[in-house]
Design an enzyme around this catalytic site. Structure first.
Site, PDB file in Angstrom:
ATOM      1  N   GLU A 136     -30.471  26.092   7.379  1.00  0.00           N
ATOM      2  CA  GLU A 136     -31.335  25.541   8.004  1.00  0.00           C
ATOM      3  C   GLU A 136     -31.008  24.098   8.499  1.00  0.00           C
ATOM      4  O   GLU A 136     -30.396  23.398   7.800  1.00  0.00           O
ATOM      5  CB  GLU A 136     -32.797  25.441   7.141  1.00  0.00           C
ATOM      6  CG  GLU A 136     -33.131  26.721   6.767  1.00  0.00           C
ATOM      7  CD  GLU A 136     -34.423  26.784   5.773  1.00  0.00           C
ATOM      8  OE1 GLU A 136     -35.090  25.710   5.589  1.00  0.00           O
ATOM      9  OE2 GLU A 136     -35.030  27.629   5.412  1.00  0.00           O
ATOM     10  N   LYS A 146     -26.658  32.217   7.416  1.00  0.00           N
ATOM     11  CA  LYS A 146     -27.742  31.485   8.009  1.00  0.00           C
ATOM     12  C   LYS A 146     -27.782  30.322   7.385  1.00  0.00           C
ATOM     13  O   LYS A 146     -27.827  30.429   5.986  1.00  0.00           O
ATOM     14  CB  LYS A 146     -28.823  32.058   8.477  1.00  0.00           C
ATOM     15  CG  LYS A 146     -30.205  31.360   9.096  1.00  0.00           C
ATOM     16  CD  LYS A 146     -31.134  32.162   9.404  1.00  0.00           C
ATOM     17  CE  LYS A 146     -32.174  32.372   8.218  1.00  0.00           C
ATOM     18  NZ  LYS A 146     -32.708  31.204   7.763  1.00  0.00           N
ATOM     19  N   ASP A 160     -33.817  33.951   2.259  1.00  0.00           N
ATOM     20  CA  ASP A 160     -34.163  33.175   1.262  1.00  0.00           C
ATOM     21  C   ASP A 160     -35.618  33.500   0.781  1.00  0.00           C
ATOM     22  O   ASP A 160     -36.259  32.953  -0.131  1.00  0.00           O
ATOM     23  CB  ASP A 160     -33.555  31.889   0.820  1.00  0.00           C
ATOM     24  CG  ASP A 160     -34.095  30.993   1.820  1.00  0.00           C
ATOM     25  OD1 ASP A 160     -34.848  31.393   2.708  1.00  0.00           O
ATOM     26  OD2 ASP A 160     -33.738  29.624   1.692  1.00  0.00           O
ATOM     27  N   SER A 161     -36.374  33.986   1.810  1.00  0.00           N
ATOM     28  CA  SER A 161     -37.644  34.413   1.778  1.00  0.00           C
ATOM     29  C   SER A 161     -37.836  35.340   0.477  1.00  0.00           C
ATOM     30  O   SER A 161     -39.010  35.397   0.137  1.00  0.00           O
ATOM     31  CB  SER A 161     -38.228  35.070   2.909  1.00  0.00           C
ATOM     32  OG  SER A 161     -37.277  35.985   3.317  1.00  0.00           O
ATOM     33  N   GLU A 178     -38.397  28.957  14.463  1.00  0.00           N
ATOM     34  CA  GLU A 178     -39.802  29.063  13.373  1.00  0.00           C
ATOM     35  C   GLU A 178     -40.584  28.167  13.689  1.00  0.00           C
ATOM     36  O   GLU A 178     -40.495  27.156  13.717  1.00  0.00           O
ATOM     37  CB  GLU A 178     -39.117  29.200  12.152  1.00  0.00           C
ATOM     38  CG  GLU A 178     -40.362  29.570  10.861  1.00  0.00           C
ATOM     39  CD  GLU A 178     -40.130  29.853   9.665  1.00  0.00           C
ATOM     40  OE1 GLU A 178     -38.877  29.870   9.362  1.00  0.00           O
ATOM     41  OE2 GLU A 178     -41.051  30.238   8.862  1.00  0.00           O
ATOM     42  N   ASP A 201     -28.517  34.470   3.982  1.00  0.00           N
ATOM     43  CA  ASP A 201     -29.015  33.096   4.093  1.00  0.00           C
ATOM     44  C   ASP A 201     -28.449  32.134   2.851  1.00  0.00           C
ATOM     45  O   ASP A 201     -28.290  32.600   1.907  1.00  0.00           O
ATOM     46  CB  ASP A 201     -30.312  33.139   3.597  1.00  0.00           C
ATOM     47  CG  ASP A 201     -31.392  32.399   4.716  1.00  0.00           C
ATOM     48  OD1 ASP A 201     -31.019  31.651   5.365  1.00  0.00           O
ATOM     49  OD2 ASP A 201     -32.707  32.659   4.450  1.00  0.00           O
TER      50      ASP A 201
HETATM   51  O1  KIV Z   1     -35.627  33.454   4.836  1.00  0.00           O
HETATM   52  C1  KIV Z   1     -36.068  34.186   5.757  1.00  0.00           C
HETATM   53  O2  KIV Z   1     -36.653  35.343   5.545  1.00  0.00           O
HETATM   54  C2  KIV Z   1     -35.950  33.488   6.995  1.00  0.00           C
HETATM   55  C3  KIV Z   1     -36.459  34.237   8.221  1.00  0.00           C
HETATM   56  C4  KIV Z   1     -38.058  34.182   8.075  1.00  0.00           C
HETATM   57  C5  KIV Z   1     -36.266  33.737   9.560  1.00  0.00           C
HETATM   58  O3  KIV Z   1     -35.446  32.446   7.072  1.00  0.00           O
END
Ligand code: KIV
Length: 266
Positions: A120, A118, A49-50, A183, A88
């Site tokens: 968090e 993924k 989600d970056s 992280e 994510d």
């Molecule tokens: O959103 C993302 O790209 C991430 C990574 C930086 C681990 O969570």
């Protein structure tokens, strides 16, 4: 381009690499870059989600929506022949109850074509991880600095609460996840977590002892140049190369040296 990874990576084969050759994880958000990274032998493409920051130009990841994650995950999945694609789960897509967590994880698999998802958090999302894993969807956890919590953290900084982060990592393992992103924690703490859990740890700003490393590709390849934290190493100068290319294009169009005869139809 040589194929370095002959057989497709799955969540179980990824997990088997615990303690072995370090796992290479890179973010990807679109077809062509995902295809290139996959062909280079990257083990796992994380559709993070970056993308809220490096694709959409927003200040944080919290505005990214489920539909956007499904869309970008589908682009990356279409490109990947070998790398495990992890989608994510964005902010609020798994926080409220386990049923919506499972439904949204399912969308990343069914519509996005991901091999895993993924999310968090640790102890506080244990029930969600258990429910998603029960639905037969592999889960990658994420501890330490969790960017979706930025409003609570106040700012991005190294996370040092050793007991809390260790407890989170253990909760993720016990809930059935196949790996954990760590992280922005001190290298010594990441080493401790890596020794304490039986699933691979993937570090970002977490030192050399993790079972693998992940970077946002725009950081790793030097497209994003006004963000320079200690943990980022630039392995290429994509910004400089693109800038030189675009400047050359501008010059040649304006001087009428492009298109020349070689680039024109007779
Ligand atoms: O959103 C993302 O790209 C991430 C990574 C930086 C681990 O969570």
């Amino acid at each position: 381009m040589p194929m370095k990874n002959p057989s497709p990576m799955t969540a179980p084969t990824f997990a088997l690499r615990k303690g072995g050759e370090p796992l290479v994880v890179l973010t990807a958000y679109d077809f062509l870059t995902a295809q290139l990274f996959d062909q280079c032998g990257v083990d796992c493409l994380l559709v993070g989600d970056s993308l809220g920051v490096v694709v959409q130009g927003k200040g944080t990841t919290v505005e990214v929506t489920m539909d956007q994650m499904v869309y970008h995950t589908s682009l990356v999945s279409r490109a990947s022949k070998h790398a495990l694609v992890v989608g994510d789960l964005p902010f609020l897509s798994y926080h409220t109850e386990t049923a919506s967590a499972v439904r949204n994880a399912g969308r990343l698999i069914q519509e996005g074509g991901a091999g895993a998802v993924k999310l968090e958090g640790g102890v506080r999302v244990r029930a969600q991880i258990e429910a998603i894993v029960s639905a037969q969807i592999p889960v990658m956890g994420h501890v330490g600095l969790t960017p979706q919590s930025i409003k609570r953290f106040g700012r991005y900084r190294v996370q040092r609460d050793e007991q809390l982060i260790l407890d989170d990592a253990r909760a993720i393992e016990e809930a059935g996840a196949f790996s954990i992103v760590i992280e922005s924690v001190p290298a010594s703490l990441a080493a401790k977590i890596t020794a304490a859990v039986s699933i691979p740890t993937i570090g970002i700003g977490a030192g050399p002892s993790c079972d693998g490393q992940v970077l946002v590709w725009q950081d790793a390849l030097g497209l994003l140049v006004d963000f320079d934290p200690k943990f980022v190493k630039r392995f290429a100068d994509v910004h400089g190369e693109m800038k030189r290319g675009v400047e050359a294009y501008c010059r040649e169009v304006r001087t009428r040296s492009f298109p020349d005869e070689d680039h024109s139809y007779r």
